[in-house]
Motif scaffolding. Structure first.
Motif, PDB file in Angstrom:
ATOM      1  N   GLY A 124       0.807  -1.220   0.000  1.00  0.00           N
ATOM      2  CA  GLY A 124       0.000   0.000   0.000  1.00  0.00           C
ATOM      3  C   GLY A 124       0.836   1.264   0.000  1.00  0.00           C
ATOM      4  N   ALA A 125       0.280   2.317   0.599  1.00  0.00           N
ATOM      5  CA  ALA A 125       0.928   3.633   0.599  1.00  0.00           C
ATOM      6  C   ALA A 125       2.263   3.585   1.338  1.00  0.00           C
ATOM      7  CB  ALA A 125       0.003   4.658   1.257  1.00  0.00           C
ATOM      8  N   LEU A 126       3.198   4.433   0.902  1.00  0.00           N
ATOM      9  CA  LEU A 126       4.525   4.493   1.504  1.00  0.00           C
ATOM     10  C   LEU A 126       4.455   5.187   2.859  1.00  0.00           C
ATOM     11  CD1 LEU A 126       7.592   3.989   1.123  1.00  0.00           C
ATOM     12  CD2 LEU A 126       7.714   6.295   0.134  1.00  0.00           C
ATOM     13  N   CYS A 127       5.039   4.544   3.864  1.00  0.00           N
ATOM     14  CA  CYS A 127       5.089   5.101   5.223  1.00  0.00           C
ATOM     15  C   CYS A 127       6.419   5.797   5.439  1.00  0.00           C
ATOM     16  CB  CYS A 127       4.900   3.976   6.248  1.00  0.00           C
ATOM     17  SG  CYS A 127       4.965   4.529   7.972  1.00  0.00           S
ATOM     18  N   GLN A 128       6.473   6.727   6.383  1.00  0.00           N
ATOM     19  CA  GLN A 128       7.723   7.427   6.669  1.00  0.00           C
ATOM     20  C   GLN A 128       8.790   6.500   7.249  1.00  0.00           C
ATOM     21  OE1 GLN A 128       7.152  10.527   9.575  1.00  0.00           O
ATOM     22  NE2 GLN A 128       5.939   9.242  10.918  1.00  0.00           N
ATOM     23  N   CYS A 129       8.408   5.302   7.701  1.00  0.00           N
ATOM     24  CA  CYS A 129       9.391   4.342   8.210  1.00  0.00           C
ATOM     25  C   CYS A 129      10.135   3.638   7.073  1.00  0.00           C
ATOM     26  CB  CYS A 129       8.714   3.309   9.115  1.00  0.00           C
ATOM     27  SG  CYS A 129       7.753   2.055   8.233  1.00  0.00           S
ATOM     28  N   GLY A 130       9.632   3.789   5.845  1.00  0.00           N
ATOM     29  CA  GLY A 130      10.272   3.172   4.690  1.00  0.00           C
ATOM     30  C   GLY A 130       9.532   1.969   4.149  1.00  0.00           C
ATOM     31  N   GLN A 131       8.568   1.452   4.898  1.00  0.00           N
ATOM     32  CA  GLN A 131       7.784   0.318   4.436  1.00  0.00           C
ATOM     33  C   GLN A 131       6.456   0.800   3.839  1.00  0.00           C
ATOM     34  OE1 GLN A 131       7.439  -2.615   7.571  1.00  0.00           O
ATOM     35  NE2 GLN A 131       9.537  -3.290   7.263  1.00  0.00           N
ATOM     36  N   ARG A 132       5.704  -0.139   3.281  1.00  0.00           N
ATOM     37  CA  ARG A 132       4.431   0.204   2.658  1.00  0.00           C
ATOM     38  C   ARG A 132       3.258  -0.441   3.389  1.00  0.00           C
ATOM     39  NH1 ARG A 132       4.355   2.805  -2.039  1.00  0.00           N
ATOM     40  NH2 ARG A 132       6.348   3.140  -3.117  1.00  0.00           N
ATOM     41  N   GLY A 133       2.110   0.220   3.313  1.00  0.00           N
ATOM     42  CA  GLY A 133       0.881  -0.353   3.839  1.00  0.00           C
ATOM     43  C   GLY A 133       0.669  -0.178   5.325  1.00  0.00           C
ATOM     44  N   CYS A 134       1.497   0.659   6.003  1.00  0.00           N
ATOM     45  CA  CYS A 134       1.321   0.878   7.442  1.00  0.00           C
ATOM     46  C   CYS A 134       0.065   1.704   7.710  1.00  0.00           C
ATOM     47  CB  CYS A 134       2.524   1.628   8.019  1.00  0.00           C
ATOM     48  SG  CYS A 134       4.089   0.751   7.933  1.00  0.00           S
ATOM     49  N   LEU A 135      -0.542   1.496   8.871  1.00  0.00           N
ATOM     50  CA  LEU A 135      -1.743   2.228   9.249  1.00  0.00           C
ATOM     51  C   LEU A 135      -1.512   3.734   9.186  1.00  0.00           C
ATOM     52  CD1 LEU A 135      -4.633   2.363  10.396  1.00  0.00           C
ATOM     53  CD2 LEU A 135      -3.634   2.188  12.687  1.00  0.00           C
ATOM     54  N   GLU A 136      -0.372   4.211   9.700  1.00  0.00           N
ATOM     55  CA  GLU A 136      -0.180   5.657   9.751  1.00  0.00           C
ATOM     56  C   GLU A 136       0.032   6.265   8.364  1.00  0.00           C
ATOM     57  OE1 GLU A 136       4.337   7.008  10.664  1.00  0.00           O
ATOM     58  OE2 GLU A 136       3.174   6.395  12.399  1.00  0.00           O
ATOM     59  N   ALA A 137       0.325   5.440   7.368  1.00  0.00           N
ATOM     60  CA  ALA A 137       0.437   5.944   6.001  1.00  0.00           C
ATOM     61  C   ALA A 137      -0.925   6.318   5.430  1.00  0.00           C
ATOM     62  CB  ALA A 137       1.113   4.907   5.110  1.00  0.00           C
ATOM     63  N   TYR A 138      -1.995   6.007   6.184  1.00  0.00           N
ATOM     64  CA  TYR A 138      -3.351   6.383   5.778  1.00  0.00           C
ATOM     65  C   TYR A 138      -4.019   7.304   6.797  1.00  0.00           C
ATOM     66  CZ  TYR A 138      -2.735   2.515   2.546  1.00  0.00           C
ATOM     67  OH  TYR A 138      -2.250   1.689   1.565  1.00  0.00           O
ATOM     68  N   VAL A 139      -3.422   7.424   7.974  1.00  0.00           N
ATOM     69  CA  VAL A 139      -4.074   8.135   9.072  1.00  0.00           C
ATOM     70  C   VAL A 139      -3.264   9.329   9.575  1.00  0.00           C
ATOM     71  CG1 VAL A 139      -4.841   7.867  11.473  1.00  0.00           C
ATOM     72  CG2 VAL A 139      -5.349   6.089   9.800  1.00  0.00           C
ATOM     73  N   GLY A 140      -1.925   9.252   9.538  1.00  0.00           N
ATOM     74  CA  GLY A 140      -1.075  10.315  10.055  1.00  0.00           C
ATOM     75  C   GLY A 140      -1.259  11.623   9.296  1.00  0.00           C
ATOM     76  N   ASP A 141      -0.931  12.714   9.964  1.00  0.00           N
ATOM     77  CA  ASP A 141      -1.068  14.044   9.361  1.00  0.00           C
ATOM     78  C   ASP A 141      -0.395  14.122   7.999  1.00  0.00           C
ATOM     79  OD1 ASP A 141      -2.155  14.568  11.803  1.00  0.00           O
ATOM     80  OD2 ASP A 141      -0.806  16.200  12.340  1.00  0.00           O
ATOM     81  N   TYR A 142       0.867  13.683   7.962  1.00  0.00           N
ATOM     82  CA  TYR A 142       1.641  13.813   6.722  1.00  0.00           C
ATOM     83  C   TYR A 142       1.016  13.018   5.586  1.00  0.00           C
ATOM     84  CZ  TYR A 142       3.542   9.095   7.318  1.00  0.00           C
ATOM     85  OH  TYR A 142       3.667   7.739   7.434  1.00  0.00           O
ATOM     86  N   LEU A 191      -2.244  12.237   5.121  1.00  0.00           N
ATOM     87  CA  LEU A 191      -3.455  12.881   4.603  1.00  0.00           C
ATOM     88  C   LEU A 191      -3.099  14.057   3.689  1.00  0.00           C
ATOM     89  CD1 LEU A 191      -5.651  12.941   7.843  1.00  0.00           C
ATOM     90  CD2 LEU A 191      -5.644  11.244   6.023  1.00  0.00           C
ATOM     91  N   LEU A 192      -2.141  14.865   4.127  1.00  0.00           N
ATOM     92  CA  LEU A 192      -1.750  16.029   3.319  1.00  0.00           C
ATOM     93  C   LEU A 192      -1.040  15.593   2.035  1.00  0.00           C
ATOM     94  CD1 LEU A 192      -0.498  18.414   6.141  1.00  0.00           C
ATOM     95  CD2 LEU A 192      -2.659  18.533   4.879  1.00  0.00           C
ATOM     96  N   ARG A 193      -0.234  14.550   2.129  1.00  0.00           N
ATOM     97  CA  ARG A 193       0.466  14.043   0.932  1.00  0.00           C
ATOM     98  C   ARG A 193      -0.527  13.604  -0.133  1.00  0.00           C
ATOM     99  NH1 ARG A 193       3.823   8.758   2.003  1.00  0.00           N
ATOM    100  NH2 ARG A 193       1.706   7.994   2.349  1.00  0.00           N
ATOM    101  N   GLU A 194      -1.527  12.827   0.263  1.00  0.00           N
ATOM    102  CA  GLU A 194      -2.490  12.344  -0.722  1.00  0.00           C
ATOM    103  C   GLU A 194      -3.347  13.475  -1.277  1.00  0.00           C
ATOM    104  OE1 GLU A 194      -5.788   8.864  -1.480  1.00  0.00           O
ATOM    105  OE2 GLU A 194      -4.575   8.855   0.332  1.00  0.00           O
ATOM    106  N   ALA A 195      -3.724  14.409  -0.399  1.00  0.00           N
ATOM    107  CA  ALA A 195      -4.552  15.531  -0.857  1.00  0.00           C
ATOM    108  C   ALA A 195      -3.810  16.355  -1.904  1.00  0.00           C
ATOM    109  CB  ALA A 195      -4.940  16.407   0.327  1.00  0.00           C
ATOM    110  N   ASN A 196      -2.523  16.589  -1.679  1.00  0.00           N
ATOM    111  CA  ASN A 196      -1.758  17.412  -2.608  1.00  0.00           C
ATOM    112  C   ASN A 196      -1.381  16.657  -3.876  1.00  0.00           C
ATOM    113  OD1 ASN A 196      -1.821  19.771  -1.047  1.00  0.00           O
ATOM    114  ND2 ASN A 196      -0.152  19.038   0.246  1.00  0.00           N
ATOM    115  N   LEU A 197      -1.178  15.346  -3.767  1.00  0.00           N
ATOM    116  CA  LEU A 197      -0.946  14.552  -4.972  1.00  0.00           C
ATOM    117  C   LEU A 197      -2.191  14.551  -5.856  1.00  0.00           C
ATOM    118  CD1 LEU A 197       1.021  11.429  -3.651  1.00  0.00           C
ATOM    119  CD2 LEU A 197       1.845  13.156  -5.266  1.00  0.00           C
ATOM    120  N   SER A 198      -3.355  14.447  -5.211  1.00  0.00           N
ATOM    121  CA  SER A 198      -4.614  14.394  -5.957  1.00  0.00           C
ATOM    122  C   SER A 198      -4.909  15.717  -6.654  1.00  0.00           C
ATOM    123  CB  SER A 198      -5.769  14.037  -5.013  1.00  0.00           C
ATOM    124  OG  SER A 198      -5.550  12.776  -4.415  1.00  0.00           O
TER     125      SER A 198
END
Length: 395
Positions: free
Chosen positions: A248-266, A268-275
């Motif tokens: 799934g989505a890239l997390c700041q830890c370097g892995q993909r699909g982590c919960l915070e990659a969909y919930v953390g502040d960064y 949400l803003l990353r996806e909004a600005n990409l869109s």
């Protein structure tokens, strides 16, 4: 015999700390020690300046004869600091040995991720300003508790990874010891929020609960039988890095699909600005406002965050079955995550039994309250060290 005496000192200090004041005979009842042993150990603690006697109430004396002399922790015995490192801010609070706040300071950060030495310098500067505010000397500090996001081995003061540092596998405790005049006690910030909740907040009357922190990322603190659970490597309770989407989505830890990659502040803003194809949203407030004004993309991003967070909550309930779940952090970071929709979705994913679900509570903590959790950890660790010093002196 020495270990038994040391354990006795620690046990008595713990009992006194959990009460405003307590008589020696009541300490004996609470600990199961003989009155003679309690008298002997409390005499040592009085001599060391760690506890003090409370003057009897004269009116009580006239009513009941000679009252019992009570004991309490001596606030002026030690000066402790608590530090909370967040993505945009370092918060410091200075407390006495009882935990009463003496001074505080919050220092904005120009960058969220930085080299180790830069972070140490920023922490030192924040402490210096806090001490100046309180007319205190940084050299009088007996210990500093530090809470930082990431994977932390508290026993070794070692950071495997943190969103606040630009390198991995850092002995942050050793680096801080080079610039600070006292021992440093490092832990994951969510653990210290859980400690603060247990001592001062929503967990005061609860021995088994979960704290979930939501800000730049997602953290979790676990309290089992009144104790923080950290895991064998100090890396347990990483709810934000549990996987909710394969590749799934890239997390700041370097892995993909982590919960915070969909919930953390960064995230949400990353996806909004990409869109939107640009830097349309600089803050969560901007994203929330767009959703409220009917922006379909903003609504979709927040709706998915709610569903993912509900799945994470359900997993917590299914694994731990806590008495209570406390959502802690800046209110703006999780307001969209705490709603009837989220709780209903969580109910859908929780294993069904004929018993009430854990209570889910929102506790809006400012960064200084996170720092107070770090100070509480510092008090706890300094107490343990002081008891060891007394044991060595008596040997």
């Amino acid at each position: 015999m020495g270990d038994q005496r040391e354990n006795g000192r620690q046990q008595i200090l713990d009992v006194i700390r959990t009460t405003e004041s307590i008589a020696r005979i009541d300490i004996a009842k609470a600990t199961g020690m003989s009155p003679a042993t309690v008298t002997s150990i409390t005499a040592e603690l009085l001599s060391a300046g760690l506890i003090e006697e409370v003057a009897p109430d004269a009116s009580a004396e006239s009513r009941r004869g000679r009252p019992r002399v009570a004991l309490r922790i001596c606030g002026k015995a030690r000066l402790i600091a608590g530090i909370k490192v967040s993505h945009h801010l370092i918060s410091a609070v200075l407390t006495d040995f009882v935990g009463e706040e003496l001074a505080s300071h919050e220092m904005p950060l120009s960058q969220g991720r930085m080299p180790v030495q830069d972070l140490c310098t920023q922490i030192l500067r924040t402490l210096e300003i806090a001490c100046q505010k309180g007319n205190l000397s940084i050299n009088d500090l007996s210990g500093v508790g530090v809470g930082i996001a990431g994977m932390v081995d508290a026993e070794r003061n070692f950071v495997y990874w943190s969103s606040s540092l630009d390198e991995r596998n850092v002995s942050l405790g050793d680096a801080l010891a080079q610039v600070l005049p006292c021992p440093v006690f490092l832990d994951n910030d969510a653990n210290l929020v859980a400690k603060a909740e247990h001592l001062f907040g929503e967990g005061r009357t609860c021995e088994n609960f979960i704290v979930i922190t939501i800000e730049h990322g997602v953290g979790m603190g676990i309290v089992i039988d009144g104790k923080i659970y950290r895991g064998s490597r100090g890396c347990g309770a990483e709810l934000g890095h549990t996987k909710v989407h394969l590749e799934g989505a890239l997390c700041q830890c370097g892995q993909r699909g982590c919960l915070e990659a969909y919930v953390g502040d960064y995230a949400l803003l990353r996806e909004a600005n990409l869109s939107s194809g640009g830097a349309r949203h600089a803050t969560l407030a901007s994203l929330f406002e767009a959703a409220q004004n009917g922006d379909a993309v903003a609504r979709s991003i927040l709706d998915r965050a709610r569903r993912m967070f509900a799945m994470g909550l359900a997993n917590v309930v299914n694994i731990f079955d806590p008495s209570k779940i406390i959502l802690a952090g800046a209110r703006l970071s999780f307001d969209h995550l705490y709603s009837d929709k989220v709780i209903e979705e969580m109910r859908h994913w929780v294993v069904q039994v004929d018993a009430p679900l854990p209570e889910v509570i929102v506790h809006d903590w400012g960064d200084l309250m996170w720092a107070k959790g770090a100070a509480a950890y510092g008090i706890e660790e300094v107490t343990t060290q002081t008891v060891k010093e007394l044991a060595n002196a008596a040997a």
